[in-house]
Write a protein that holds these residues in place. Structure first.
Motif, PDB file in Angstrom:
ATOM      1  N   ARG A 111       0.668  -1.323   0.037  1.00  0.00           N
ATOM      2  CA  ARG A 111      -0.086  -0.019  -0.073  1.00  0.00           C
ATOM      3  C   ARG A 111       1.141   1.323  -0.041  1.00  0.00           C
ATOM      4  O   ARG A 111       0.658   2.303  -0.627  1.00  0.00           O
ATOM      5  CB  ARG A 111      -1.203   0.097   1.219  1.00  0.00           C
ATOM      6  CG  ARG A 111      -1.967  -1.040   1.046  1.00  0.00           C
ATOM      7  CD  ARG A 111      -2.778  -1.400   2.245  1.00  0.00           C
ATOM      8  NE  ARG A 111      -3.517  -2.541   2.300  1.00  0.00           N
ATOM      9  CZ  ARG A 111      -4.767  -2.531   1.816  1.00  0.00           C
ATOM     10  NH1 ARG A 111      -5.307  -1.511   1.464  1.00  0.00           N
ATOM     11  NH2 ARG A 111      -5.536  -3.623   1.688  1.00  0.00           N
ATOM     12  N   GLU A 112       1.986   1.254   0.654  1.00  0.00           N
ATOM     13  CA  GLU A 112       2.874   2.426   0.654  1.00  0.00           C
ATOM     14  C   GLU A 112       3.556   2.483  -0.841  1.00  0.00           C
ATOM     15  O   GLU A 112       3.665   3.604  -1.109  1.00  0.00           O
ATOM     16  CB  GLU A 112       3.913   2.249   1.644  1.00  0.00           C
ATOM     17  CG  GLU A 112       3.606   2.474   3.144  1.00  0.00           C
ATOM     18  CD  GLU A 112       3.085   3.881   3.207  1.00  0.00           C
ATOM     19  OE1 GLU A 112       3.618   4.992   3.072  1.00  0.00           O
ATOM     20  OE2 GLU A 112       1.969   3.984   4.034  1.00  0.00           O
ATOM     21  N   ASN A 126       1.015   4.323  -2.764  1.00  0.00           N
ATOM     22  CA  ASN A 126       0.980   5.580  -2.636  1.00  0.00           C
ATOM     23  C   ASN A 126       1.858   6.457  -3.578  1.00  0.00           C
ATOM     24  O   ASN A 126       1.669   7.668  -3.583  1.00  0.00           O
ATOM     25  CB  ASN A 126       1.249   5.966  -0.994  1.00  0.00           C
ATOM     26  CG  ASN A 126      -0.062   5.440  -0.365  1.00  0.00           C
ATOM     27  OD1 ASN A 126      -0.994   5.898  -0.733  1.00  0.00           O
ATOM     28  ND2 ASN A 126      -0.071   5.149   0.808  1.00  0.00           N
ATOM     29  N   VAL A 158       0.615   7.421  -6.894  1.00  0.00           N
ATOM     30  CA  VAL A 158      -0.663   8.398  -7.108  1.00  0.00           C
ATOM     31  C   VAL A 158      -0.360   9.782  -7.941  1.00  0.00           C
ATOM     32  O   VAL A 158       0.649  10.409  -7.723  1.00  0.00           O
ATOM     33  CB  VAL A 158      -1.214   8.568  -5.748  1.00  0.00           C
ATOM     34  CG1 VAL A 158      -2.284   9.749  -5.791  1.00  0.00           C
ATOM     35  CG2 VAL A 158      -1.734   7.549  -4.936  1.00  0.00           C
ATOM     36  N   ARG A 196      -4.129   9.023   1.124  1.00  0.00           N
ATOM     37  CA  ARG A 196      -3.356   7.779   1.022  1.00  0.00           C
ATOM     38  C   ARG A 196      -4.193   6.622   0.731  1.00  0.00           C
ATOM     39  O   ARG A 196      -5.178   6.524   1.292  1.00  0.00           O
ATOM     40  CB  ARG A 196      -2.158   7.784   1.933  1.00  0.00           C
ATOM     41  CG  ARG A 196      -1.347   9.116   2.346  1.00  0.00           C
ATOM     42  CD  ARG A 196      -0.627   8.945   3.327  1.00  0.00           C
ATOM     43  NE  ARG A 196       0.528   7.885   3.288  1.00  0.00           N
ATOM     44  CZ  ARG A 196       1.685   7.706   2.489  1.00  0.00           C
ATOM     45  NH1 ARG A 196       1.870   8.766   1.695  1.00  0.00           N
ATOM     46  NH2 ARG A 196       2.450   6.653   2.822  1.00  0.00           N
ATOM     47  N   VAL A 197      -3.847   5.604   0.197  1.00  0.00           N
ATOM     48  CA  VAL A 197      -4.237   4.337   0.152  1.00  0.00           C
ATOM     49  C   VAL A 197      -4.362   3.628   1.535  1.00  0.00           C
ATOM     50  O   VAL A 197      -3.127   3.780   2.400  1.00  0.00           O
ATOM     51  CB  VAL A 197      -3.347   3.277  -0.757  1.00  0.00           C
ATOM     52  CG1 VAL A 197      -3.903   1.937  -0.755  1.00  0.00           C
ATOM     53  CG2 VAL A 197      -3.424   3.781  -2.302  1.00  0.00           C
TER      54      VAL A 197
END
Length: 159
Positions: free
Chosen positions: A95-96, A99, A102, A120-121
């Motif tokens: 997930r980071e 981000n 994006v 953020r996600v």
């Protein structure tokens, strides 16, 4: 992780040796993106995907490094991949990574525009609380197939 000095910058390198800066999209301000614009970015060479109202540019470096291979990601290019992303139950480190890709946010997203510019996600635990993560979606068809197979077995063996 450790750091290496590279020409004029410090580069963060993960334990597996990947230079995380290579997979980062340009750090441009986020902008509103329409569904029509998202849909135009649907090829292996130009792939965007929406996740949780955020638009990600799935650049070549990302696609080359994606653990599941590029095809599983580019199959969702130009679309909202939130459900598929959550069905996999991606880790917080994934997930980071997302981000960093994006580039904008979807027009019509539920959040206020100011919030979308920094959103953020969500972490796995946050998505699970909202009912968006858990990975159970992939198991439902398997359970249905199993139930049908058992019913067919008993039906055919009674004759």
């Amino acid at each position: 992780k450790h750091f290496q000095l590279s020409a004029s910058r410090v580069v963060e390198v993960r334990r597996d040796g990947l230079d995380e800066s290579r997979i980062m999209a340009d750090t441009k301000p986020r902008r509103k993106i329409t569904a029509d614009e998202l849909a135009k970015h649907n090829t292996d060479e130009d792939a965007w995907m929406a996740i949780h109202g955020l638009v990600l540019d799935l650049n070549k470096e990302f696609l080359d490094e994606h653990p599941g291979g590029p095809d599983v990601v580019t199959a969702l290019a130009g679309k909202d991949g939130t459900q598929d992303f959550e069905d996999i139950s991606h880790s917080d480190s994934a997930r980071e990574w997302a981000n960093k890709l994006v580039i904008g946010y979807m027009e019509g997203a539920a959040e206020e525009e100011a919030e979308l510019k920094t959103k953020r996600v969500p972490k796995h635990s946050e998505a699970a609380k909202a009912g968006g993560a858990g990975g159970i979606g992939a198991f439902v068809p398997a359970v249905v197939v199993l139930a049908l197979a058992i019913a067919a077995y008993f039906f055919l063996n009674k004759a």
